[in-house]
Design an enzyme around this catalytic site. Structure first.
Site, PDB file in Angstrom:
ATOM      1  N   ASP A 204       0.685  -1.082   0.030  1.00 43.02           N
ATOM      2  CA  ASP A 204       0.056  -0.030   0.017  1.00 43.02           C
ATOM      3  C   ASP A 204       0.808   1.274  -0.067  1.00 43.02           C
ATOM      4  O   ASP A 204       1.778   1.349   0.781  1.00 43.02           O
ATOM      5  CB  ASP A 204      -0.835  -0.154   1.205  1.00 43.02           C
ATOM      6  CG  ASP A 204      -2.170   1.111   1.237  1.00 43.02           C
ATOM      7  OD1 ASP A 204      -1.827   2.033   0.678  1.00 43.02           O
ATOM      8  OD2 ASP A 204      -2.967   0.444   1.398  1.00 43.02           O
TER       9      ASP A 204
ATOM     10  N   SER B 174      -7.537   4.195  -0.991  1.00 43.00           N
ATOM     11  CA  SER B 174      -7.230   2.742  -1.214  1.00 43.00           C
ATOM     12  C   SER B 174      -8.708   1.840  -1.403  1.00 43.00           C
ATOM     13  O   SER B 174      -8.377   0.742  -1.817  1.00 43.00           O
ATOM     14  CB  SER B 174      -6.643   2.220  -0.037  1.00 43.00           C
ATOM     15  OG  SER B 174      -5.142   2.869   0.132  1.00 43.00           O
TER      16      SER B 174
ATOM     17  N   THR C 228      -8.315  -1.884   1.737  1.00 42.19           N
ATOM     18  CA  THR C 228      -7.477  -3.038   0.608  1.00 42.19           C
ATOM     19  C   THR C 228      -7.856  -4.071   1.023  1.00 42.19           C
ATOM     20  O   THR C 228      -8.439  -4.814   0.171  1.00 42.19           O
ATOM     21  CB  THR C 228      -5.845  -2.671   0.733  1.00 42.19           C
ATOM     22  OG1 THR C 228      -5.702  -1.329   0.460  1.00 42.19           O
ATOM     23  CG2 THR C 228      -5.523  -3.550  -0.336  1.00 42.19           C
TER      24      THR C 228
ATOM     25  N   GLU D  73      -4.699  -8.433  25.225  1.00 43.36           N
ATOM     26  CA  GLU D  73      -3.802  -7.559  25.330  1.00 43.36           C
ATOM     27  C   GLU D  73      -4.205  -6.237  26.290  1.00 43.36           C
ATOM     28  O   GLU D  73      -3.738  -5.086  26.498  1.00 43.36           O
ATOM     29  CB  GLU D  73      -3.098  -6.873  24.191  1.00 43.36           C
ATOM     30  CG  GLU D  73      -2.431  -7.997  23.416  1.00 43.36           C
ATOM     31  CD  GLU D  73      -1.571  -7.667  22.167  1.00 43.36           C
ATOM     32  OE1 GLU D  73      -0.531  -7.805  22.122  1.00 43.36           O
ATOM     33  OE2 GLU D  73      -2.380  -6.998  21.314  1.00 43.36           O
TER      34      GLU D  73
ATOM     35  N   PHE E 130      -3.989  -9.680  15.243  1.00 42.72           N
ATOM     36  CA  PHE E 130      -2.754  -9.713  15.921  1.00 42.72           C
ATOM     37  C   PHE E 130      -2.590  -8.281  16.637  1.00 42.72           C
ATOM     38  O   PHE E 130      -1.775  -8.226  17.427  1.00 42.72           O
ATOM     39  CB  PHE E 130      -1.384 -10.042  15.019  1.00 42.72           C
ATOM     40  CG  PHE E 130      -1.668 -11.426  14.476  1.00 42.72           C
ATOM     41  CD1 PHE E 130      -1.472 -12.345  15.306  1.00 42.72           C
ATOM     42  CD2 PHE E 130      -1.978 -11.596  13.248  1.00 42.72           C
ATOM     43  CE1 PHE E 130      -1.756 -13.833  14.926  1.00 42.72           C
ATOM     44  CE2 PHE E 130      -1.903 -12.847  12.565  1.00 42.72           C
ATOM     45  CZ  PHE E 130      -2.158 -13.866  13.245  1.00 42.72           C
ATOM     46  N   GLU E 131      -3.559  -7.457  16.531  1.00 44.65           N
ATOM     47  CA  GLU E 131      -3.548  -6.146  17.294  1.00 44.65           C
ATOM     48  C   GLU E 131      -4.762  -5.660  17.374  1.00 44.65           C
ATOM     49  O   GLU E 131      -5.685  -6.005  16.710  1.00 44.65           O
ATOM     50  CB  GLU E 131      -2.500  -5.223  16.625  1.00 44.65           C
ATOM     51  CG  GLU E 131      -0.994  -5.140  16.774  1.00 44.65           C
ATOM     52  CD  GLU E 131      -0.393  -4.851  18.059  1.00 44.65           C
ATOM     53  OE1 GLU E 131      -1.189  -4.159  18.822  1.00 44.65           O
ATOM     54  OE2 GLU E 131       0.561  -5.382  18.309  1.00 44.65           O
TER      55      GLU E 131
ATOM     56  N   ASP F  46       2.290   2.352   3.783  1.00 42.46           N
ATOM     57  CA  ASP F  46       1.277   3.503   3.511  1.00 42.46           C
ATOM     58  C   ASP F  46       1.231   4.445   4.809  1.00 42.46           C
ATOM     59  O   ASP F  46       1.325   5.520   4.542  1.00 42.46           O
ATOM     60  CB  ASP F  46       0.003   2.929   3.148  1.00 42.46           C
ATOM     61  CG  ASP F  46      -1.119   4.396   3.216  1.00 42.46           C
ATOM     62  OD1 ASP F  46      -1.065   4.851   1.923  1.00 42.46           O
ATOM     63  OD2 ASP F  46      -2.047   4.213   3.956  1.00 42.46           O
TER      64      ASP F  46
ATOM     65  N   HIS G 210      -1.548  11.044  -0.306  1.00 40.59           N
ATOM     66  CA  HIS G 210      -1.301  10.186  -1.553  1.00 40.59           C
ATOM     67  C   HIS G 210      -0.998  11.109  -2.699  1.00 40.59           C
ATOM     68  O   HIS G 210      -1.214  12.439  -2.702  1.00 40.59           O
ATOM     69  CB  HIS G 210      -2.605   9.419  -1.821  1.00 40.59           C
ATOM     70  CG  HIS G 210      -3.021   8.440  -0.915  1.00 40.59           C
ATOM     71  ND1 HIS G 210      -4.301   7.797  -0.828  1.00 40.59           N
ATOM     72  CD2 HIS G 210      -2.393   8.054   0.245  1.00 40.59           C
ATOM     73  CE1 HIS G 210      -4.367   6.783   0.037  1.00 40.59           C
ATOM     74  NE2 HIS G 210      -3.338   6.985   0.978  1.00 40.59           N
TER      75      HIS G 210
END
Length: 496
Positions: free
Chosen positions: A61, A111, A174, A234, A277-278, A322, A456
Site C-alpha cells: 500500500d 485505497s 485494501t 492485550e 494480532f493487534e 502507507d 497520497h
C-alpha cells in the site's frame, strides 16, 4: 561529386565496421556485458499460457515507483552495497507495466476505490468498497443494485480456497476490498442509524468465513470484532456495541483463532483461520514484537490454502508502508518495504511458476520526492552527500542548499514535517540537521506544505508479474485491468 574523407571520418568508419563484427571497444566493459546478458535473457523469454491454478496478488500500500526506489536503495545499502544496483525480489519478475490509479471521482485515489478496481474489474469512487460508481458515499440506500462481485467470491465459486493477509486492520480498505460491500470504508465496526441495507465490514468478514468465501484471514483490527465492554488478550477494549463478540462467533463456527505469534504457530491446516494480532493495525516491522511478520503470515496462509486441489487465491497487503509515508517517516517506510519483499520471496518460494500467477503492485503512490545531486552510496534515509570526481562513492560532505544548510535526499511535498511554521506566519525556516538526526528511526522527513498527515499522490505505480499469462501486463494499463488478467489466467467463468 567526389567525397572527401578526413582521418577522423575514416577512423569512425573503421570503428563502425569493427562494431558490426562484434568488436566494439567497450565490449569488455562490465556495464556492456551486463546489458548483453539482459538482452539474452529477454530473447530467451517464453510465454506461459498454462491455466493459473493459484493466483497471488501482493499489494504494498502506497508503494509507488518512488517509494519502491527508496526501499531498493535501503535494502542494497543494508547489504553493504551502494544500493542503486540492488534488485528487489519482484524486480526480477519478467513482466512489467505501469498502472493508472485514479478513482472515478478522484484524480488522487484512496485505497478503497483502488482495491475495488483490482478486486472487481471496475473502477469506482473514492471511499467505497465492492460497489460501482453509481453509489453515493455514506448513503446506505444507494447500495441497492450497485454491488459488484469480488475476486474472493468469484474464486470461491470456481472451487478455489481464498485468503486475505494484511499488516493493517483486516477491515481496512485494501483487505476489505476482497470480501466487503460498503458505501463507506469507515463502517468497519458499526453503521449509522437507519442504515439497514448492508452490514458493518467486520461482520461481513465473519459472514464470508462462515460461507466459505474466506478461508484464511490474518492481520490487525481486533477492536472491530468485540464490544466496548469486552477486553481483548492485550487489555484493550473493542469498538462494537456492548455484548457483541464476533471472535466468539467465529470460534463457534469452527474457525481457529490466533492473536499472537505463538497462537498462529500452533494453528493447523485442517480448519479456517482468523488471526487478529493487534487491536488496530499491526506493528511496524521496525517495532514488531510478539506477532508474526508479513512473510510468516503469507507462509501460514499458503500452506493452509494449497491443500485445495483446485488451487487458491490470496490477497496480501503491506499496509503499514502507507501509514509510515503518511507520517513522513521514511525510516519505517523502507523497513516495512523490505518486510514486503520478504513476503514476495516467500510466496515465490512456496509456489511453482508453471501454475501460479504472482502479481506485485501498489494501490497508489505518495507525495515523496528525491532531490539534490547525491553521490553513490549516500544513505537514502539521510543527508544528500556530494558526488566525487575521483571515486565511485560519495564525498562524505553534505550538499548545502541556498540557506547554507544540508538537506535529506528524500523529502515530502506535504506533511507533518513542513518547514513552514505557523508561529512565524508560515515563513520557511529550516532547522540545522545532522546525519545522525536524519537517519534516526523516528525522524520525520522535511516537507513543504503543512499537513497533519502526508497525502497520497496520483501518479502511476508499477505492476510486476510472473507465471501463467503474466505477459498480459505490458505498457500502461488501467488499474481495474489487473482483475481481468487474474480472472483470465485462472480461466474462471462466472454465471451472471
Amino acid at each position: 561529386m567526389k567525397t572527401k574523407f578526413t582521418a577522423s571520418a575514416i577512423a569512425l568508419m573503421a570503428a563502425t565496421a569493427a562494431g558490426a563484427e562484434g568488436h566494439l571497444p567497450q565490449a569488455t566493459n562490465a556495464w556492456y556485458e551486463a546489458g548483453q546478458a539482459r538482452l539474452a535473457a529477454e530473447l530467451a523469454k517464453e510465454i506461459n499460457t498454462n491455466r493459473a491454478k493459484n493466483v497471488i496478488l501482493l499489494i504494498a500500500d502506497g508503494n509507488g515507483v518512488g517509494t519502491n526506489y527508496a526501499t531498493r536503495l535501503f535494502a542494497g545499502q543494508q547489504a553493504g552495497n551502494f544500493g542503486d544496483e540492488h534488485v528487489l525480489p519482484h524486480e526480477s519478475f519478467p513482466n512489467l507495466a505501469l498502472v493508472k490509479t485514479y478513482n472515478v471521482n478522484a484524480q488522487t485515489p484512496d485505497s478503497a476505490g483502488t482495491g475495488t478496481a483490482m478486486m472487481s474489474g471496475v473502477k469506482t469512487d473514492a471511499g467505497v468498497l465492492g460497489v460501482n460508481e453509481a453509489v453515493n458515499r455514506s448513503d446506505c440506500a444507494s447500495i441497492e443494485g450497485n454491488l459488484v462481485s469480488t475476486m474472493n467470491e468469484i474464486m470461491t465459486e470456481a472451487g478455489k480456497s481464498t485468503g486475505v493477509v494484511s499488516t493493517a486492520r483486516l477491515t481496512h480498505a485494501t483487505p476489505a476490498s476482497g470480501y466487503a460491500h460498503s458505501v463507506d470504508r469507515n463502517y468497519e465496526a458499526s453503521l449509522p442509524e437507519g442504515c439497514e441495507t448492508q452490514k458493518d465490514i467486520a461482520t461481513q468478514l465473519v459472514d464470508a468465513m462462515e460461507a466459505g468465501i474466506i478461508d484464511v484471514a490474518l492481520g490487525g483490527g481486533r477492536r472491530n470484532f468485540i464490544g466496548k465492554d469486552i477486553t481483548d488478550e492485550e487489555g484493550k477494549t473493542g469498538k462494537r456495541a456492548e455484548g457483541e463478540n464476533l471472535i466468539d462467533r467465529a470460534k463457534s463456527l469452527g474457525i481457529q483463532y490466533a492473536w499472537n505469534d505463538e497462537t498462529i504457530a500452533a494453528a493447523t491446516t485442517d480448519a479456517p483461520i482468523l488471526g487478529l494480532f493487534e487491536s488496530s493495525h499491526m506493528q511496524y516491522e521496525a517495532d514488531r514484537s510478539g506477532e508474526p511478520s508479513l512473510a510468516e503470515m503469507v507462509e501460514v496462509a499458503i500452506k493452509n490454502l494449497q491443500g485445495n486441489e483446485n488451487g487458491f487465491f490470496l490477497q496480501v497487503e503491506a499496509g503499514r508502508v502507507d501509514h509510515a509515508n503518511h507520517a513522513g517517516n521514511l525510516a519505517r517506510v523502507v523497513r516495512d518495504g523490505i518486510a514486503f519483499t520478504d513476503a514476495v520471496a516467500m510466496a515465490d518460494k512456496l509456489t511453482n511458476d508453471e501454475d501460479t500467477l504472482i502479481i506485485v503492485t501498489a494501490d497508489h503512490e505518495h507525495a515523496i520526492a528525491f532531490s539534490g545531486y547525491a553521490g553513490r552510496g549516500a544513505d537514502i534515509t539521510g543527508l544528500c552527500m556530494g558526488i566525487s570526481n575521483t571515486t565511485t562513492e560519495h564525498t562524505g560532505e553534505p550538499c548545502l542548499a541556498k540557506d547554507g544548510k544540508p538537506y535529506t535526499i528524500a523529502t515530502y511535498l506535504n506533511g507533518a514535517g513542513s518547514i513552514l511554521r505557523e508561529d512565524m506566519n508560515w515563513a520557511g525556516v529550516r532547522p540545522d540537521l545532522t546525519q545522525e538526526e536524519a537517519t534516526d528511526l523516528d525522524y520525520t522527513q522535511q516537507a513543504l506544505i503543512p499537513m497533519s498527515s502526508e497525502t497520497h499522490s496520483g501518479e502511476d505505480v508499477a505492476v510486476y508479474a510472473k507465471g501463467p499469462w503474466a505477459h498480459l501486463f505490458d505498457g500502461t494499463i488501467e488499474q481495474n485491468y489487473v482483475f481481468h488478467v487474474m480472472k483470465h489466467a485462472a480461466e474462471v467463468n462466472v454465471s451472471n
